[in-house]
Design a protein around this motif. Sequence first.
Motif, PDB file in Angstrom:
ATOM      1  N   SER A 126       6.589   8.101  -7.857  1.00 54.62           N
ATOM      2  CA  SER A 126       5.217   8.613  -7.750  1.00 54.62           C
ATOM      3  C   SER A 126       4.208   7.480  -7.827  1.00 54.62           C
ATOM      4  N   TYR A 127       4.452   6.570  -8.746  1.00 53.03           N
ATOM      5  CA  TYR A 127       3.538   5.449  -8.992  1.00 53.03           C
ATOM      6  C   TYR A 127       3.402   4.584  -7.745  1.00 53.03           C
ATOM      7  N   VAL A 128       4.527   4.137  -7.230  1.00 49.27           N
ATOM      8  CA  VAL A 128       4.515   3.277  -6.055  1.00 49.27           C
ATOM      9  C   VAL A 128       4.021   4.038  -4.826  1.00 49.27           C
ATOM     10  N   GLY A 129       4.490   5.292  -4.673  1.00 50.24           N
ATOM     11  CA  GLY A 129       4.103   6.090  -3.510  1.00 50.24           C
ATOM     12  C   GLY A 129       2.608   6.328  -3.438  1.00 50.24           C
ATOM     13  N   SER A 130       1.973   6.622  -4.589  1.00 48.76           N
ATOM     14  CA  SER A 130       0.528   6.865  -4.584  1.00 48.76           C
ATOM     15  C   SER A 130      -0.247   5.601  -4.215  1.00 48.76           C
ATOM     16  N   ILE A 131       0.230   4.444  -4.684  1.00 50.10           N
ATOM     17  CA  ILE A 131      -0.481   3.183  -4.404  1.00 50.10           C
ATOM     18  C   ILE A 131      -0.375   2.811  -2.930  1.00 50.10           C
ATOM     19  N   VAL A 132       0.857   2.850  -2.378  1.00 46.24           N
ATOM     20  CA  VAL A 132       1.023   2.399  -0.986  1.00 46.24           C
ATOM     21  C   VAL A 132       0.405   3.389   0.001  1.00 46.24           C
ATOM     22  N   SER A 133       0.457   4.702  -0.302  1.00 48.02           N
ATOM     23  CA  SER A 133      -0.162   5.667   0.617  1.00 48.02           C
ATOM     24  C   SER A 133      -1.679   5.522   0.596  1.00 48.02           C
ATOM     25  N   THR A 134      -2.255   5.259  -0.576  1.00 44.46           N
ATOM     26  CA  THR A 134      -3.706   5.067  -0.664  1.00 44.46           C
ATOM     27  C   THR A 134      -4.130   3.788   0.033  1.00 44.46           C
ATOM     28  N   ALA A 135      -3.292   2.755  -0.076  1.00 48.34           N
ATOM     29  CA  ALA A 135      -3.583   1.500   0.618  1.00 48.34           C
ATOM     30  C   ALA A 135      -3.603   1.712   2.136  1.00 48.34           C
TER      31      ALA A 135
ATOM     32  N   GLY B 247     -11.366   2.585   7.219  1.00 45.38           N
ATOM     33  CA  GLY B 247     -12.217   1.460   7.579  1.00 45.38           C
ATOM     34  C   GLY B 247     -12.663   0.613   6.405  1.00 45.38           C
ATOM     35  N   PHE B 248     -12.009   0.755   5.241  1.00 44.98           N
ATOM     36  CA  PHE B 248     -12.393  -0.024   4.065  1.00 44.98           C
ATOM     37  C   PHE B 248     -11.745  -1.407   4.046  1.00 44.98           C
ATOM     38  N   GLY B 249     -10.735  -1.613   4.889  1.00 44.00           N
ATOM     39  CA  GLY B 249     -10.128  -2.931   5.008  1.00 44.00           C
ATOM     40  C   GLY B 249      -9.497  -3.441   3.744  1.00 44.00           C
ATOM     41  N   VAL B 250      -9.558  -4.764   3.569  1.00 43.94           N
ATOM     42  CA  VAL B 250      -8.889  -5.436   2.453  1.00 43.94           C
ATOM     43  C   VAL B 250      -9.403  -4.954   1.103  1.00 43.94           C
ATOM     44  N   LYS B 251     -10.708  -4.767   0.996  1.00 42.87           N
ATOM     45  CA  LYS B 251     -11.274  -4.342  -0.285  1.00 42.87           C
ATOM     46  C   LYS B 251     -10.826  -2.926  -0.659  1.00 42.87           C
ATOM     47  N   GLY B 252     -10.731  -2.062   0.350  1.00 39.01           N
ATOM     48  CA  GLY B 252     -10.243  -0.714   0.073  1.00 39.01           C
ATOM     49  C   GLY B 252      -8.790  -0.715  -0.376  1.00 39.01           C
ATOM     50  N   VAL B 253      -7.974  -1.593   0.212  1.00 37.67           N
ATOM     51  CA  VAL B 253      -6.578  -1.738  -0.202  1.00 37.67           C
ATOM     52  C   VAL B 253      -6.510  -2.267  -1.628  1.00 37.67           C
TER      53      VAL B 253
ATOM     54  N   ALA C 251      -1.586  12.801  -0.313  1.00 42.71           N
ATOM     55  CA  ALA C 251      -1.899  11.489   0.254  1.00 42.71           C
ATOM     56  C   ALA C 251      -0.839  11.072   1.276  1.00 42.71           C
ATOM     57  N   LEU C 252       0.423  11.384   0.993  1.00 46.62           N
ATOM     58  CA  LEU C 252       1.506  11.022   1.910  1.00 46.62           C
ATOM     59  C   LEU C 252       1.432  11.825   3.213  1.00 46.62           C
ATOM     60  N   ILE C 253       1.049  13.110   3.116  1.00 45.93           N
ATOM     61  CA  ILE C 253       0.896  13.925   4.334  1.00 45.93           C
ATOM     62  C   ILE C 253      -0.200  13.320   5.220  1.00 45.93           C
ATOM     63  N   ALA C 254      -1.300  12.918   4.576  1.00 40.03           N
ATOM     64  CA  ALA C 254      -2.376  12.268   5.330  1.00 40.03           C
ATOM     65  C   ALA C 254      -1.886  10.967   5.957  1.00 40.03           C
ATOM     66  N   SER C 255      -1.069  10.226   5.206  1.00 42.46           N
ATOM     67  CA  SER C 255      -0.520   8.972   5.734  1.00 42.46           C
ATOM     68  C   SER C 255       0.417   9.231   6.902  1.00 42.46           C
ATOM     69  N   TYR C 256       1.145  10.351   6.844  1.00 46.77           N
ATOM     70  CA  TYR C 256       2.049  10.709   7.944  1.00 46.77           C
ATOM     71  C   TYR C 256       1.245  10.963   9.224  1.00 46.77           C
TER      72      TYR C 256
END
Length: 694
Positions: A242-251, A258-264, A487-492
């Motif tokens: 969950s921890y890793v999945g939430s971070i990478v999907s949000t990135a 359109g937030f780029g590097v700062k959003g990541v 978040a993962l569905i949105a990433s999909y």
Amino acid sequence: MNVMYVVAIGSIAALIYAACMFVRVKGQPEGSAGMIKISTAVRKGAGAYLRRQYLGVGIFFAVVFIILLCMAFGGFLSYFTPFAFLTGGFFSGLSGFIGMRTATMANCRTAEGASRSLNKGLKVAFSAGSVMGFTVVGLGLLDLTIWYFILNTVFHSLPETERITQITANMLTFGMGASSMALFARVGGGIFTKAADVGADLVGKVEAGIPEDDPRNPAVIADNVGDNVGDVAGMGADLYESYVGSIVSTAALAVAAGFGVKGVAVPMMLAAFGVIASIIGTFFVKTKEDASQKNLLKALRLGTYISAVLVVAGAYVIIRLLLPEHIGIYAAVLSGLVAGVLIGAITEYFTSDSYRPTRDLASSSETGAATVIISGLSLGMLSTVAPVIIVGVSVLISYYCSGGNADFNMGLYGVGVSAVGMLSTLGITLATDAYGPIADNAGGIAEMTHMPPEVRNRTDALDSLGNTTAATGKGFAIGSAALTALALIASYIDKVKQLNPDIALNLTITNPTVLIGLFIGGMLPFLFAALTMDAVGKAAQSIVVEVRRQFKEIKGLMEGKAEPDYAACVDMCTKSAQKLMLAPALIAVIIPIVVGLLLGVNGVAGLLAGNTVTGFVLAVMMANSGGAWDNAKKYIESGAHGGKGSDQHKAAVVGDTVGDPFKDTSGPSINILIKLTSMVSIVFAGLIVAVHLL
């Protein structure tokens, strides 16, 4: 990206703190020779189980690695994906293994600490739980930073915007490895622990009339082993994912918004700061002798709340520095944190014997086991209302405060940040959860070695607290899974658009493929729960037969003049769990691929939505029913409604036995199911876009 050096420092800080806690626990006295003997048996049993499990999982990972490599050669995947899949699984499994080794080392030391004072027992168990919590966040951030630096080097020649797009797209896929490892750990460990627990209860407490954790019961060591492989190793792998999945999907969503590097950088920095906040929070966990259950719970909650307050302050600074024009994203962080706290509080209300629902459930034992079962199911169903509303409100706040009314992708990014906010204090949250099985094992050791009554009273108090923290921990895990899955569905969807910008996405409910996907997704958690429940039942039957055989054939066993064959039960549980976990684990991987090949990307989107909705509700219901049945039984054992040995107690034991696979096998595993199906869909999106029938 200088921020990643800060994340690396956060990772190192977590791992150093975990190592310090490990050394502290190891330095505590182990107790008498009898205590060491039992602890060693539990440690060997847990080690043997994990070795066999990792061998089987290793074969699965090898097969999937070859499949992913073939897909990479075919142009459906990046060549980094197969290797990221392996590292995700490796670090997830490693975090569970380290936590389990610490827990099995700490059980006798906790019992010995409880012989001196209640606070000493609490500190030893919580320190051991901290090893689990900070190992998970430390290894999770380490995996992220390693892959970021590798990918940044590979794509260094690209412009910054294009480079960060490539980095996040590749990092997103290694969550499948963590999800796969978590599912095997949760399902296999859950089958093992509940088969042993149910077998021990049915023959020991119900048929033979002997107390829980009685050394005459042949399944008692297997029960203690199960607590560690299911509730420590399994939970660690679950929340790592969950921890890793939430971070990478949000990135990944940051790039789409359109937030780029700062959003990541925002979710990365939130996670790194959460490590420091969690470390500070652990120093506030302490209690006084003869503390009540509420005081003990307050001691653990104080550390968690202090960590959350620190994150609230730190998150404002992080967002003000990185995204000052979008300060509304701060509200998304707050909504995630508050949602996590509220879901924990709701779970505690419905499962703790300090409150009316569980006490009413205990009173239903006056009319027998049937009414206990009916009342427990009703309680679990009712308990789903508040978490659904809380998650719904959190999503709305996160979406609109992040700018969702102006830009859809910005709103989705806010939902992802909310999930990261909820998990930002995972270090201390998981420490309070992993504490539970350690305290439970300590109580078993105190019982089996006939320690003085006041020691058993202290371990009982710590164990009862552990039941509450375990229940709230499961509620937290399920709630975080729901936000992470969104978040993962949105990433999909974003991944599909990247693969083919011209693809015809029609996600309306009137689209037949979406509707069919919804039905299949809605059914999937029930199929999964059915298979895991059936697996526990079958494995428990073999344990019941073996325990009955030993009571019958080993002369002097019931009189305490002969020792049972503990190893036979451990070995039987291990074989059963390894065999029976395959079917439910494989359907989680196979069904989204099959649906994608048949119905296309729209059908998969429907499947993910249906799976998330019913999975979240079913997981909450099963976890809370099981937790309430367990604590209702313990409430009766404390002297209410006739106390131990009464007809009411026997009725409550039946309820607890039914609830065991609810709360420790099927319920917690469903939250991994809803994330794994999303991860599998993301990884196989290239194949599904290229090859589908409808």
